[in-house]
Design a protein around this motif. Structure first.
Motif, PDB file in Angstrom:
ATOM      1  N   PRO A  82      33.082  45.050  35.315  1.00  0.00           N
ATOM      2  CA  PRO A  82      34.252  44.149  35.298  1.00  0.00           C
ATOM      3  C   PRO A  82      34.909  43.981  36.672  1.00  0.00           C
ATOM      4  CG  PRO A  82      34.314  45.614  33.401  1.00  0.00           C
ATOM      5  CD  PRO A  82      33.141  46.041  34.227  1.00  0.00           C
ATOM      6  N   ARG A  83      35.106  45.089  37.372  1.00  0.00           N
ATOM      7  CA  ARG A  83      35.768  45.003  38.676  1.00  0.00           C
ATOM      8  C   ARG A  83      34.953  44.135  39.654  1.00  0.00           C
ATOM      9  NH1 ARG A  83      39.633  47.530  41.595  1.00  0.00           N
ATOM     10  NH2 ARG A  83      39.301  47.291  43.806  1.00  0.00           N
ATOM     11  N   ALA A  84      33.634  44.303  39.624  1.00  0.00           N
ATOM     12  CA  ALA A  84      32.771  43.523  40.530  1.00  0.00           C
ATOM     13  C   ALA A  84      32.811  42.036  40.166  1.00  0.00           C
ATOM     14  CB  ALA A  84      31.343  44.062  40.479  1.00  0.00           C
ATOM     15  N   MET A  85      32.975  41.726  38.882  1.00  0.00           N
ATOM     16  CA  MET A  85      33.108  40.320  38.461  1.00  0.00           C
ATOM     17  C   MET A  85      34.379  39.714  39.074  1.00  0.00           C
ATOM     18  SD  MET A  85      30.745  39.312  36.145  1.00  0.00           S
ATOM     19  CE  MET A  85      29.664  39.932  34.826  1.00  0.00           C
ATOM     20  N   VAL A  86      35.468  40.485  39.015  1.00  0.00           N
ATOM     21  CA  VAL A  86      36.750  39.975  39.527  1.00  0.00           C
ATOM     22  C   VAL A  86      36.708  39.900  41.068  1.00  0.00           C
ATOM     23  CG1 VAL A  86      39.261  40.350  39.569  1.00  0.00           C
ATOM     24  CG2 VAL A  86      37.963  40.784  37.460  1.00  0.00           C
ATOM     25  N   GLU A  87      36.024  40.847  41.692  1.00  0.00           N
ATOM     26  CA  GLU A  87      35.863  40.782  43.154  1.00  0.00           C
ATOM     27  C   GLU A  87      35.048  39.552  43.551  1.00  0.00           C
ATOM     28  OE1 GLU A  87      36.120  45.542  44.281  1.00  0.00           O
ATOM     29  OE2 GLU A  87      34.157  44.641  43.903  1.00  0.00           O
TER      30      GLU A  87
ATOM     31  N   ASP B 237      44.390  40.008  43.298  1.00  0.00           N
ATOM     32  CA  ASP B 237      44.597  41.339  43.889  1.00  0.00           C
ATOM     33  C   ASP B 237      45.394  42.228  42.942  1.00  0.00           C
ATOM     34  OD1 ASP B 237      43.132  40.730  46.096  1.00  0.00           O
ATOM     35  OD2 ASP B 237      44.856  40.107  47.315  1.00  0.00           O
ATOM     36  N   GLY B 238      46.338  41.610  42.226  1.00  0.00           N
ATOM     37  CA  GLY B 238      47.125  42.368  41.245  1.00  0.00           C
ATOM     38  C   GLY B 238      46.219  42.997  40.194  1.00  0.00           C
ATOM     39  N   TYR B 239      45.195  42.252  39.766  1.00  0.00           N
ATOM     40  CA  TYR B 239      44.231  42.812  38.801  1.00  0.00           C
ATOM     41  C   TYR B 239      43.414  43.915  39.461  1.00  0.00           C
ATOM     42  CZ  TYR B 239      45.023  39.324  35.153  1.00  0.00           C
ATOM     43  OH  TYR B 239      45.571  38.573  34.149  1.00  0.00           O
ATOM     44  N   LEU B 240      42.984  43.659  40.699  1.00  0.00           N
ATOM     45  CA  LEU B 240      42.116  44.642  41.370  1.00  0.00           C
ATOM     46  C   LEU B 240      42.874  45.921  41.721  1.00  0.00           C
ATOM     47  CD1 LEU B 240      40.088  42.177  43.647  1.00  0.00           C
ATOM     48  CD2 LEU B 240      39.215  43.485  41.690  1.00  0.00           C
ATOM     49  N   GLN B 241      44.188  45.794  41.915  1.00  0.00           N
ATOM     50  CA  GLN B 241      44.984  46.982  42.280  1.00  0.00           C
ATOM     51  C   GLN B 241      45.596  47.651  41.055  1.00  0.00           C
ATOM     52  OE1 GLN B 241      47.634  45.139  45.060  1.00  0.00           O
ATOM     53  NE2 GLN B 241      45.988  44.828  46.558  1.00  0.00           N
ATOM     54  N   GLY B 242      45.256  47.126  39.867  1.00  0.00           N
ATOM     55  CA  GLY B 242      45.708  47.793  38.640  1.00  0.00           C
ATOM     56  C   GLY B 242      47.090  47.409  38.154  1.00  0.00           C
ATOM     57  N   GLN B 243      47.707  46.385  38.802  1.00  0.00           N
ATOM     58  CA  GLN B 243      49.038  45.955  38.321  1.00  0.00           C
ATOM     59  C   GLN B 243      48.933  45.233  36.974  1.00  0.00           C
ATOM     60  OE1 GLN B 243      50.252  43.689  41.719  1.00  0.00           O
ATOM     61  NE2 GLN B 243      50.161  45.527  42.981  1.00  0.00           N
ATOM     62  N   HIS B 244      47.819  44.545  36.750  1.00  0.00           N
ATOM     63  CA  HIS B 244      47.550  43.924  35.449  1.00  0.00           C
ATOM     64  C   HIS B 244      46.216  44.486  34.963  1.00  0.00           C
ATOM     65  CE1 HIS B 244      50.147  41.013  37.428  1.00  0.00           C
ATOM     66  NE2 HIS B 244      49.160  40.661  38.241  1.00  0.00           N
ATOM     67  N   GLY B 245      46.108  44.666  33.641  1.00  0.00           N
ATOM     68  CA  GLY B 245      44.851  45.196  33.101  1.00  0.00           C
ATOM     69  C   GLY B 245      43.838  44.087  32.857  1.00  0.00           C
ATOM     70  N   PHE B 246      42.565  44.418  32.996  1.00  0.00           N
ATOM     71  CA  PHE B 246      41.517  43.451  32.649  1.00  0.00           C
ATOM     72  C   PHE B 246      41.525  43.216  31.146  1.00  0.00           C
ATOM     73  CE2 PHE B 246      38.709  45.159  36.337  1.00  0.00           C
ATOM     74  CZ  PHE B 246      39.424  44.392  37.242  1.00  0.00           C
ATOM     75  N   ARG B 247      41.099  42.026  30.732  1.00  0.00           N
ATOM     76  CA  ARG B 247      40.974  41.766  29.286  1.00  0.00           C
ATOM     77  C   ARG B 247      39.982  42.774  28.695  1.00  0.00           C
ATOM     78  NH1 ARG B 247      39.881  36.049  28.674  1.00  0.00           N
ATOM     79  NH2 ARG B 247      41.917  35.703  27.783  1.00  0.00           N
ATOM     80  N   PRO B 248      40.373  43.465  27.620  1.00  0.00           N
ATOM     81  CA  PRO B 248      39.447  44.467  27.044  1.00  0.00           C
ATOM     82  C   PRO B 248      38.183  43.796  26.487  1.00  0.00           C
ATOM     83  CG  PRO B 248      41.678  44.647  26.127  1.00  0.00           C
ATOM     84  CD  PRO B 248      41.637  43.374  26.901  1.00  0.00           C
TER      85      PRO B 248
END
Ligand code: SF4
Length: 291
Positions: A226-231, A274-285
Motif C-alpha cells: 500500500p505505501r509503495a502504491m501511494v508513493e 504526504d499526510g497519508y505517507l507520514q501517518g496523519q491519515h490512515g490508508f483505506r483498509p
C-alpha cells in the motif's frame, strides 16, 4: 430495461441512466481485467435499444433524464452513423439531456474523423472515458493493452479537439516494483501531453482468474505494498504538468482518496499525499477496497 452480464460504469456516472448499446469489450485481452470474461463482444440491435428507451420513458413518466452512460466496454467502436441514430432518439426522448458519456479505446477515436467527433459532440456525446493505465509502453505491452502511449495521447488530443471532453484513467501498481519509477514518470508524461479534462487513478487489485492474477500466483508479478502504491501516486502527481485537469482518486480501489485541480492544486494535493505517507491519515483498509 434489459441488462446482460456484468455492467460497469465510472464512479462519476452513478446518477446516469445506463444504456447498453454493445456487449463486452472488443479488445477483451488486458491481463488485469476481469470485467467481461464470459461476455463476447457484440453490438446490440437498434430495435432492442429503442425498446429499452421506450420502457424508461414509461417508467420516468415525462421526467427528464439528464445524463446517460452508454455501455459496455468500448461502445465508441460503433460507427458514427449508428451512434448518431441512437443519440437522435435520446435527444428526442429527453430534450433537456445534458450529456451522454461512453467508454472508448484509442483506436475507436483514431478511426473517426475530426468532423465525425464534432458531430457526435453536437448530439451531446460530450464525455468519453479512456483507460490509459500506464504511459510506459513496456508495461502496456506486458498487460496487452492493445495501444501504445503515443496512440492514446493522439486519441485524447483528437477527441478534445472535436469537442469531446476526455476522462483518462491510470492504474497504480501496474508496473510492479521493478517498473514503478518508469510507470510514474511516463504516465505523468502522457497525461501532461493529453491535458485531459479529468484524470483519475485506480489502484491495482488482482482479479481471480485473470492472467495477471495467475502471474502473481506463480511469483512472476508482485503487487506493490500500500505505501509503495501511494508513493507511486505522489511521484506521478509531482511530475504531471497540465492545465485545468480535475484529478481524483475517489475510486474504491484506492488507499488514499484525494481530489483537486492540476496544476492549480498540485502543492495541496502533494501535501495531502504526504499526510497519508507520514501517518496523519490512515490508508483505506483492505476490507473496504473494491473494484
Ligand atoms: S480495454 Fe478495458 S474493458 Fe477491455 S479488456 Fe482492457 S481494461 Fe478490460
Amino acid at each position: 430495461m434489459k441488462y446482460e452480464g456484468m455492467v460497469i460504469r465510472p464512479p462519476s456516472e452513478a446518477d446516469s441512466l445506463l444504456l447498453q448499446i454493445t456487449y463486452g469489450c472488443s479488445h477483451n485481452q488486458c491481463t488485469f481485467c476481469g470485467t467481461y470474461p464470459d461476455k463476447p463482444f457484440r453490438t446490440r440491435p437498434f430495435e432492442e435499444i429503442q425498446a429499452d428507451i421506450e420502457e424508461v420513458k414509461k417508467y420516468t413518466r415525462g421526467q427528464e433524464v439528464r445524463r446517460i452512460f452508454l455501455c459496455d466496454g468500448d461502445a465508441l467502436i460503433l460507427s458514427t452513423k449508428k451512434l448518431l441514430r441512437i443519440l437522435k432518439v435520446l435527444n428526442e426522448s429527453w430534450p433537456d439531456l445534458q450529456r451522454v458519456a461512453i467508454y472508448a479505446n484509442a483506436r475507436d477515436i483514431i478511426k473517426k474523423s475530426e468532423s465525425e467527433l464534432k458531430e457526435l459532440a453536437g448530439q451531446k456525446l460530450t464525455l468519453a472515458y479512456l483507460g490509459l493505465e500506464s504511459g510506459n509502453d513496456q508495461i502496456l505491452k506486458r498487460v496487452k493493452k492493445g495501444a501504445t502511449a503515443e496512440e492514446m495521447v493522439t486519441a485524447v488530443q483528437k477527441a478534445q479537439t472535436g469537442g469531446i471532453k476526455m476522462s483518462v484513467i491510470g492504474l497504480l501498481g501496474l508496473g510492479g516494483p521493478e517498473l514503478t519509477e518508469e510507470h510514474a514518470r511516463e504516465t505523468a508524461r502522457a497525461v501532461s501531453a493529453m491535458k485531459p479534462r479529468y484524470f483519475s487513478l485506480l489502484t491495482l487489485m488482482l482479479v481471480p482468474g485473470t492472467p495477471l492474477a495467475e502471474s502473481a500466483a506463480k511469483g512472476e508479478f508482485t503487487v506493490l505494498e500500500p505505501r509503495a502504491m501511494v508513493e507511486e501516486m505522489r511521484s506521478m502527481v509531482a511530475q504531471i504538468d497540465t492545465h485545468n485537469t480535475i484529478f481524483r482518486t475517489n475510486h474504491a480501489s484506492n488507499y488514499a482518496p484525494i481530489g483537486g485541480t492540476l496544476n492549480k492544486d498540485k502543492q495541496r494535493i502533494l501535501k495531502e499525499i504526504d499526510g497519508y505517507l507520514q501517518g496523519q491519515h490512515g490508508f483505506r483498509p483492505e476490507a473496504f477496497r473494491g473494484l
